[in-house]
Design a protein around this motif. Structure first.
Motif: not given
Ligand code: C2E
Ligand code: MG
Ligand code: MG
Length: 800
Positions: A218-220, A195-208, A180-190
């Motif tokens: 940050t994806l580099l 672009s071969q540029q760093a991409v920054v996005y934020e995710r809300e993810l509950p802790d343990e 699920q998460a991978a699908r959500e994030i794949s646009p950023h990865v793409e």
């Protein structure tokens, strides 16, 4: 040498041909042959290395591994660590060949120290990298771009997604973070890969523990020399702290804004004096909409003369409050209080002003001011505000050359109304009078209640006295109309005094004083009339009336005391009597002598009660002293004409004697010559009745009147008192000496006692004594003494 050693000798010649580092070892590890190269490498004698000697070079782990390997009849490859004689650490790679025939291993060694060291350094480096990666407060991973498999992940990263740093390796991105998460994030990865540029996005993810957590990702891209994206670095920061702080700030801002919206106080935010925000009350106060206010200078809404102050306070950034004004949309001035505060907001100093509408407070103040300046009963201005007004009007009149009239109104006998009909009726009367006065006046006239039943009226711009007379007449007439108080008709008159400015006075106080004395003049002229101030008459009438009003109180408050002056017989010094002399212990003016108030009391019908008090008080003292055993002959009490002439006087004296249980012969009455001159038969009858009670009669101030010998003969008189005016000039003055001698002779010839008063000197005493005056009173003996002092004086004499 053992069996193995013997067997090795056979092949030793062959083995010696083998190049390089060679050791031929039996399965037990014993070396049958050690090549010279190996010995050279080990830095030891071949002999020492023979047998098990060579094994000592190896570190324990290597030795055990080697021995285990050698024990098997098979070829082997091993890495060995060893320590040379010089302590150097080395690594050798051992490859052995099993020689079945000779039952031994031919081990060839290669020095791999350099490679091993590089390997170790690389390992240390990798470990350090791992340590570093695991220690930084970030999640780090490295994914291969083609397959999206994880090549590296630090511990935090792995754990965050439920793996550990080893198990995560080789997993695909989707396996690590979930489909699920991978699908959500794949646009950023793409985007990152493209672009071969760093991409920054934020995710809300509950802790343990299920608490909210924000991650900043940050994806580099990792781009190779050919410009291909071969991998991606993933760097994740936990930004929960910042997000929470932001949320808190946002919430507190929301709270503040909600609060400001709800606040009844106006609040303005401004930056460098330019309005950035206001709350609704400001809009309500000024009549402007929010949009009309934003971006404008706060000073636009402050009256021009106050701008400097407002600007100065703002510039100084002071946290102060001060009163000022605000201009509303219609240009009206609204009194306000500014409360300036500087707030730190998003790192910059923001100025906040609370704008408090003071109109209600001002109204309250005005009410208080009104109460302070007006009389509660009648609603008229009070003395204080009238004085202000008077001062102001006089100042104006002086400049304008105008004439003012001040009318002082005092109700006649108001006290009686109040006492007999009650305060309610009194209040009603005062209110009605106040109203009628106001109705009678012109709008430019001023009226005030001065206290009690006194009213003041100020008429400005007076051109002719007749105008004032008209006003005064109207006022008197208006006041006289009966007032209906609870169904009862009460009517009062007023006395009115008028003083004019500038004719009669220079200052407000003087003007009032003169209007006051004119009013007293009106009182003394029968009340219910008005009088203009008359400097010639003012003094007497005023003083007397002031005294009158105070005398009534003095009687009520018991402010009178009696002093006693002894009377002494010359030849034996015997105390023959004492004269009671009244004093007024005035609360402000101190001890007042009778001359200053007796005439007033006589004029105002107060002499009767005062005289009765003196009589009673004198008798009480005499009785007390007598009871103490002090031999005091009669006490002499002065009478005033009013008392003596009053009907029932004799009866009144009789009653007091009876009530005080004092016999008549303890009392002597002093009458002046004038009192005895009126209706001779009547006076005679009165005196006889007094004498019948045992009372002695003396003639005071003897010689000052027109008393004739006939009177002296006919009236039952016991004693004459030579007036102190004759005594004063004795013995030097011829006239005085002659008169004194004649007076004494006259009395003596009629068989009356003679006493001289005002004896101050021994020479006076001696002259009087030589001429037959047996008794004396005066400061030579004693001045009049307070009762207690007189008692002490008597005690002291008795002891002598
Ligand atoms: P008076 O009856 O002739 O009283 C004598 C006055 O002479 C007193 O003044 C007394 O203090 C003063 N005197 C006594 N010795 C000397 C002296 O050696 N030298 C001088 N210069 N004066 C001396 P005082 O007390 O001021 O009284 C003044 C007058 O007031 C009295 O004159 C009397 O007529 C009247 N008076 C005082 N007490 C009463 C009172 O109770 N009833 C009435 N109706 N009149 C009073
Ligand atoms: Mg006297
Ligand atoms: Mg006298």
């Amino acid at each position: 040498m053992n069996k193995d050693a013997v067997a090795s000798d056979e092949g030793s010649v062959l083995w010696a041909l083998l190049p390089g580092m060679v050791v031929v070892a039996a399965t037990g590890g014993s070396a049958r042959h050690v090549s010279p190269e190996f010995a050279a490498f080990a830095g030891a004698q071949r002999e020492t290395l023979q047998g098990s000697g060579w094994l000592a070079l190896l570190d324990t782990a290597s030795r055990l591994a080697l021995l285990a390997a050698l024990a098997r009849p098979a070829s082997l490859v091993l890495s060995l660590g060893l320590r040379l004689g010089n302590g150097e650490q080395r690594w050798l790679e051992c490859s052995s060949c099993w020689m079945p025939r000779q039952a031994c291993h031919v081990c060839l060694f290669q020095d791999v120290t350099a490679g091993r060291q590089a390997e170790q350094a690389a390992l240390a480096q990798a470990q350090l990298l791992r340590l570093t990666a695991d220690s930084v407060p970030a999640l780090i991973a490295y994914y291969e771009a083609q397959t999206f498999r994880c090549v590296f992940a630090n511990r935090q990263y792995a754990r965050t997604f439920g793996w550990d740093e080893v198990s995560i390796l080789g997993r695909t991105f989707a396996e690590v973070i979930g489909e699920q998460a991978a699908r959500e994030i794949s646009p950023h990865v793409e985007r990152m890969l493209q672009s071969q540029q760093a991409v920054v996005y934020e995710r809300e993810l509950p802790d343990e523990a299920g608490r909210p957590r924000w991650l900043e990702v940050t994806l580099l891209p990792h781009v190779d020399a050919q410009g291909r994206s071969i991998a991606a670095f993933v760097l994740i920061h936990d930004v929960t702290r910042h997000r929470l702080a932001e949320r808190e700030a946002r919430e507190s801002e929301e709270r503040l804004s909600r609060f400001l919206q709800a606040s009844a106080e106006g609040v303005v935010f401004h930056r460098d004096g330019i309005i950035t925000d206001v709350n609704p009350p400001i809009c309500a106060l000024t009549g402007y909409a929010l949009e009309e206010l934003l971006g404008r200078s706060v000073l636009d809404f402050v009256p021009p003369e106050q701008r400097a102050k407002v600007a100065a306070v703002r510039a100084a950034g002071q946290d102060v409050s001060y009163e000022s004004e605000v201009l509303d949309r219609e240009g009206r001035r609204i009194p306000v209080e500014f409360i300036g505060r500087t707030l730190m907001h998003k790192g910059e100093a923001l100025r906040m002003s609370i704008v408090r509408d003071l109109r209600d407070r001002r109204a309250a103040q005005a009410r208080i001011h009104h109460l302070a300046h007006h009389d509660a009963l009648t609603g008229l201005p009070n003395r204080m505000s009238f004085m202000d007004e008077l001062d102001h009007r006089m100042g104006f009149a002086a400049g304008a050359g105008e004439q003012l009239a001040l009318l002082f109104i005092d109700l006649d006998d108001f006290k009686r109304v109040n006492d007999s009909l009650g305060h309610m009726a009194g209040d009603k009367l005062l209110q009605t009078v106040a109203m009628r006065i106001t109705e009678t006046l012109r709008s430019t006239d001023r009226v005030a209640r001065f206290g009690g039943d006194e009213f003041m009226v100020l008429c400005p711009a007076v051109r002719q006295l007749s105008e004032v007379e008209t006003v005064a007449g109207k006022l008197l007439a208006a006041i006289e109309v009966p007032v209906d108080a609870d169904g009862r008709l009460i009517s009062v008159t007023a006395s009115l005094g008028i003083a004019l400015y500038p004719t009669d006075a220079r200052s407000p106080a003087e003007l009032i004083k003169h209007a006051d004395s004119a009013m007293y003049l009106a009182k003394s002229r029968g009340r219910a009339n008005y009088q203009f101030f008359d400097p010639a008459l003012a003094h007497t009438a005023y003083a007397a009336l002031v005294m009158e009003s105070r005398l009534v109180e003095a009687i009520e408050h018991n402010e009178f005391v009696l002093h006693f002056q002894p009377q002494v017989r010359h030849h034996d010094g015997a105390l023959v009597g004492a004269e009671a002399l009244i004093r007024w212990q005035h609360p402000e003016r101190g001890l007042l002598m009778p001359d200053s108030f007796i005439p007033v009391a006589e004029q105002q019908r107060l002499m009767w009660p005062l005289g009765q008090w003196v009589l009673r008080e004198a008798l009480r003292h005499v009785r007390r002293w007598r009871e103490e055993g002090l031999a005091l002959a009669p006490v002499a009490v002065n009478l005033s004409t009013v008392q003596f002439q009053a009907r029932g006087f004799v009866e009144a004296v009789e009653r007091v004697l009876k009530e005080e249980e004092v016999p008549g012969d303890w009392l002597e009455l002093e009458l002046s010559e004038r009192m005895l001159m009126d209706d001779l038969p009547e006076v005679k009858a009165k005196l006889q009745r007094l004498k019948a009670m045992g009372i002695q009669i003396s003639v005071d101030d003897f010689g000052t009147g027109y008393f004739s010998l006939r009177h002296l003969k006919e009236l039952p008189i016991d004693k004459v008192k030579i007036d102190r005016s004759f005594v004063r000039d004795l013995p030097a003055a011829q006239d005085a000496a002659a008169i004194a001698r004649a007076l004494i002779q006259m009395a003596l010839s009629l068989g009356q006692d003679v006493i001289a008063e005002g004896v101050e000197q021994a020479a006076q005493r001696d002259f009087l004594a030589a001429n037959g005056c047996a008794e004396m009173q005066g400061e030579l003996i004693s001045r009049p003494l307070a009762a207690e002092d007189f008692r002490a004086w008597m005690l002291e004499r008795a002891a002598r």
